[in-house]
Scaffold this active site. Structure first.
Site, PDB file in Angstrom:
ATOM      1  N   ASP A 139      36.490  40.836  41.552  1.00 11.94           N
ATOM      2  CA  ASP A 139      36.680  41.334  40.183  1.00 11.94           C
ATOM      3  C   ASP A 139      36.845  40.272  39.087  1.00 11.94           C
ATOM      4  O   ASP A 139      37.608  39.318  39.270  1.00 11.94           O
ATOM      5  CB  ASP A 139      37.957  42.166  40.096  1.00 11.94           C
ATOM      6  CG  ASP A 139      38.123  43.151  41.217  1.00 11.94           C
ATOM      7  OD1 ASP A 139      37.218  43.291  42.041  1.00 11.94           O
ATOM      8  OD2 ASP A 139      39.186  43.780  41.275  1.00 11.94           O
ATOM      9  N   ASP A 186      46.218  46.559  39.428  1.00 11.25           N
ATOM     10  CA  ASP A 186      45.186  46.236  38.433  1.00 11.25           C
ATOM     11  C   ASP A 186      45.610  46.558  37.000  1.00 11.25           C
ATOM     12  O   ASP A 186      44.940  47.331  36.291  1.00 11.25           O
ATOM     13  CB  ASP A 186      43.854  46.949  38.770  1.00 11.25           C
ATOM     14  CG  ASP A 186      43.421  46.716  40.210  1.00 11.25           C
ATOM     15  OD1 ASP A 186      43.849  45.705  40.802  1.00 11.25           O
ATOM     16  OD2 ASP A 186      42.661  47.547  40.754  1.00 11.25           O
ATOM     17  N   TRP A 225      32.173  45.628  47.666  1.00  9.30           N
ATOM     18  CA  TRP A 225      32.734  45.671  49.011  1.00  9.30           C
ATOM     19  C   TRP A 225      31.681  46.250  49.961  1.00  9.30           C
ATOM     20  O   TRP A 225      31.033  47.235  49.622  1.00  9.30           O
ATOM     21  CB  TRP A 225      33.997  46.547  49.049  1.00  9.30           C
ATOM     22  CG  TRP A 225      35.072  46.075  48.114  1.00  9.30           C
ATOM     23  CD1 TRP A 225      35.506  46.712  46.986  1.00  9.30           C
ATOM     24  CD2 TRP A 225      35.824  44.859  48.209  1.00  9.30           C
ATOM     25  NE1 TRP A 225      36.485  45.956  46.375  1.00  9.30           N
ATOM     26  CE2 TRP A 225      36.705  44.831  47.100  1.00  9.30           C
ATOM     27  CE3 TRP A 225      35.846  43.791  49.116  1.00  9.30           C
ATOM     28  CZ2 TRP A 225      37.595  43.771  46.878  1.00  9.30           C
ATOM     29  CZ3 TRP A 225      36.733  42.748  48.887  1.00  9.30           C
ATOM     30  CH2 TRP A 225      37.591  42.742  47.781  1.00  9.30           C
TER      31      TRP A 225
HETATM   32  C1  FRU Z   1      38.800  45.987  43.299  1.00  5.63           C
HETATM   33  C2  FRU Z   1      40.044  45.496  44.030  1.00  5.63           C
HETATM   34  C3  FRU Z   1      41.282  45.683  43.168  1.00  5.63           C
HETATM   35  C4  FRU Z   1      42.200  44.632  43.687  1.00  5.63           C
HETATM   36  C5  FRU Z   1      41.264  43.511  44.026  1.00  5.63           C
HETATM   37  C6  FRU Z   1      41.681  42.678  45.199  1.00  5.63           C
HETATM   38  O1  FRU Z   1      37.643  45.382  43.739  1.00  5.63           O
HETATM   39  O2  FRU Z   1      40.180  46.173  45.251  1.00  5.63           O
HETATM   40  O3  FRU Z   1      41.815  46.980  43.191  1.00  5.63           O
HETATM   41  O4  FRU Z   1      43.147  44.243  42.743  1.00  5.63           O
HETATM   42  O5  FRU Z   1      40.012  44.103  44.288  1.00  5.63           O
HETATM   43  O6  FRU Z   1      40.882  41.529  45.297  1.00  5.63           O
END
Ligand code: FRU
Length: 494
Positions: free
Chosen positions: A44, A167, A296
């Site tokens: 992210d 987040d 992912w």
């Molecule tokens: C989204 C996420 C977020 C988290 C981060 C961890 O891609 O799963 O919710 O903060 O990546 O790297």
């Protein structure tokens, strides 16, 4: 003691970057003009902000391997959103409250300082030892060196909350700060709202919005901003419409008195297979968005070269009269344009390929289809084809059905699939297409990006041809432009 451990972890990460950053030569997939990690893993975008006159793009970063490890925050800066400088790693998972990762969050400038609010994540806690996720603060005077607040965490979840609590996106409204967090309850995603006078003491306001039942089991990376008097909530839901990860936005209004957001309409932001967790910020009076240009569980052939993950090219957002978000590449893309071709009134028929002379691994293509004058069924754009066309990525625009199909079955390495996305209704008799191609990515933006499809592709370097053709009759392009693109400038200040 804790501070010393923190500095050691950051120095170790930076030393590792400096020692290894040039070790992957002859890498066919290293992008020419998109932000990507110097080495290791990127997910992210975090804390997009302008501070002291430059743009900061922090990101989820695991420097040691090209896979999902315990998250640090990497740091890129830019003065034009095309050229990027890698700075020192800013935070590392070195505290009891963030020991498994410094997860996603926001940066916000306040009283000459830059603050980061991020999620501290700790794995392996048993039910009695919650919380697994808390919100933490770090601050900096120069925007480069950060220290974590000594009384972290600043936001704990309430006892009744699910452990998914992460987040933070922070913004200022009148004389208070507001923060939204991704959370879930009973298998439905939701966003929680907090407020604070000083970024340190936070008050829970309530649930700003929850899923209507069809919008996924968890909402990650919420973002919130206003455009043309409308409030916009951006979400990355997990588990929506049989897709593990999606991105949506809602146009509506936030009632600051009650803390509730009322959506008027919900739309997909970018339907691409490699687009997730986008964030926005204000840049030179514009609202600019950057998304993680990977996802992912996608195959990542770049791992073999020691890195994984990248960011989209920055996109400027605007709102149409119909309430749709437009997303257009920031104008400074012009800085890297090389050779260009420009035609008006091109009739596509009988195998005529106006792109036959274009040879490139990175390019930008734009055209407007005159729908009234086009009897053809499909416009097909061939991307990164080889000589015998046994390799190529195909973007098919189905004019009657108003669909865009991305065919990745002959793209080279990586996932192979055909993806179909409805084009959002637009008025008028023309359909605009813009495509940004880089060494391992394709961003398709239709009708100023009201429909967007972002994917990674991994073709051979020798696959550098492009084609344009009409299927099922003639197609009239009222305008067509194509530019080969050069490399952006990348520097290191580690
Ligand atoms: C989204 C996420 C977020 C988290 C981060 C961890 O891609 O799963 O919710 O903060 O990546 O790297």
């Amino acid at each position: 003691m804790a501070l010393k451990a923190g500095i050691i972890m950051l120095q170790k990460a930076d030393l590792h970057i400096l020692e290894n950053k040039f070790s992957y030569e002859n890498d066919p997939f290293r992008l020419h003009y998109h932000p990507m990690p110097p080495i290791g893993w990127m997910n992210d975008p975090n804390g997009l902000v302008c501070f002291n006159g430059i743009a900061h793009l922090f990101f989820q970063f695991y420097p040691y391997e090209a896979c999902n490890g315990s998250k640090h925050w990497g740091h890129l800066t830019s003065s034009n959103l095309v050229d990027w400088c890698y700075n020192k790693t800013v935070i590392a998972p070195d505290m009891p409250y963030d020991a498994s990762g410094c997860y996603s969050g926001t940066a916000i400038a306040h009283k000459d300082k830059l603050y980061l609010l991020y999620t501290g994540h700790v794995e392996g806690k048993s039910a009695g030892q919650l919380p697994v996720e808390v919100q933490c603060l770090a601050e900096s005077s120069d925007g480069i060196n950060f220290s974590k607040y000594e009384r972290n965490p600043v936001i704990y979840p309430r006892a009744e909350f699910d452990w998914n609590f992460r987040d933070p996106k922070v913004w200022r409204h009148e004389d208070r700060f507001y923060c939204i967090l991704g959370n879930c309850e009973g298998g439905h995603g939701r966003v929680l709202l907090y407020s604070s006078p000083d970024l340190i003491s936070w008050k829970y306001v309530g649930v700003m919005l929850e899923s209507d039942g069809s919008q996924g089991f968890m909402w990650e990376c919420p973002d919130f901003f206003s455009l043309d008097g409308q409030d916009i909530l951006l979400l990355s839901p997990e588990g929506m419409e049989n897709k593990r990860h999606s991105t949506i936005y809602m146009v509506g209004s936030l009632d600051y008195a009650t803390g509730r957001f009322t959506p008027k309409a919900t739309h997909t932001l970018d339907d691409g297979n490699e687009f997730y967790a986008p964030q926005t910020f204000e840049y030179k009076g514009m609202r600019v968005l950057v998304g993680w240009m990977d996802k992912w569980f996608s195959q990542m052939p770049t791992q073999e070269y020691g890195w994984a993950g990248a960011m989209t090219f920055p996109r400027v957002l605007n709102l149409t009269a119909e309430g749709l978000l437009t997303m257009e590449p920031i104008a400074s893309i012009e800085d890297i344009r090389k050779e260009g071709i420009f035609h008006r009134g091109v009739v596509l028929k009988d195998g005529f390929n106006p792109l036959s002379n274009v040879k490139a691994v990175a390019m930008e293509f734009k055209c407007s289809i005159d729908l009234d004058a086009s009897k053809g069924e499909q416009l097909v754009i061939g991307i990164r084809e080889n000589g015998d066309k046994s390799q190529g990525t195909y973007i098919k625009v189905l004019l009657k059905e108003q669909l865009v199909v991305v065919d990745k079955t002959k793209s080279g390495l990586g996932d192979s699939y055909v993806q179909t996305t409805p084009i959002k209704p637009c008025h008028g008799n023309s359909l605009d297409i813009r495509v940004l191609v880089d060494t391992s990515s394709v961003e398709v933006l239709i009708n100023k990006g009201t429909t967007a499809v972002t994917n990674r592709i991994y073709p051979d370097v020798g696959s550098n041809c492009f084609s344009l053709s009409a299927v099922g009759g003639e197609i009239l392009l009222s305008e067509m432009e194509c530019f080969t693109l050069g490399r952006n400038k990348v520097t290191y200040e580690i």
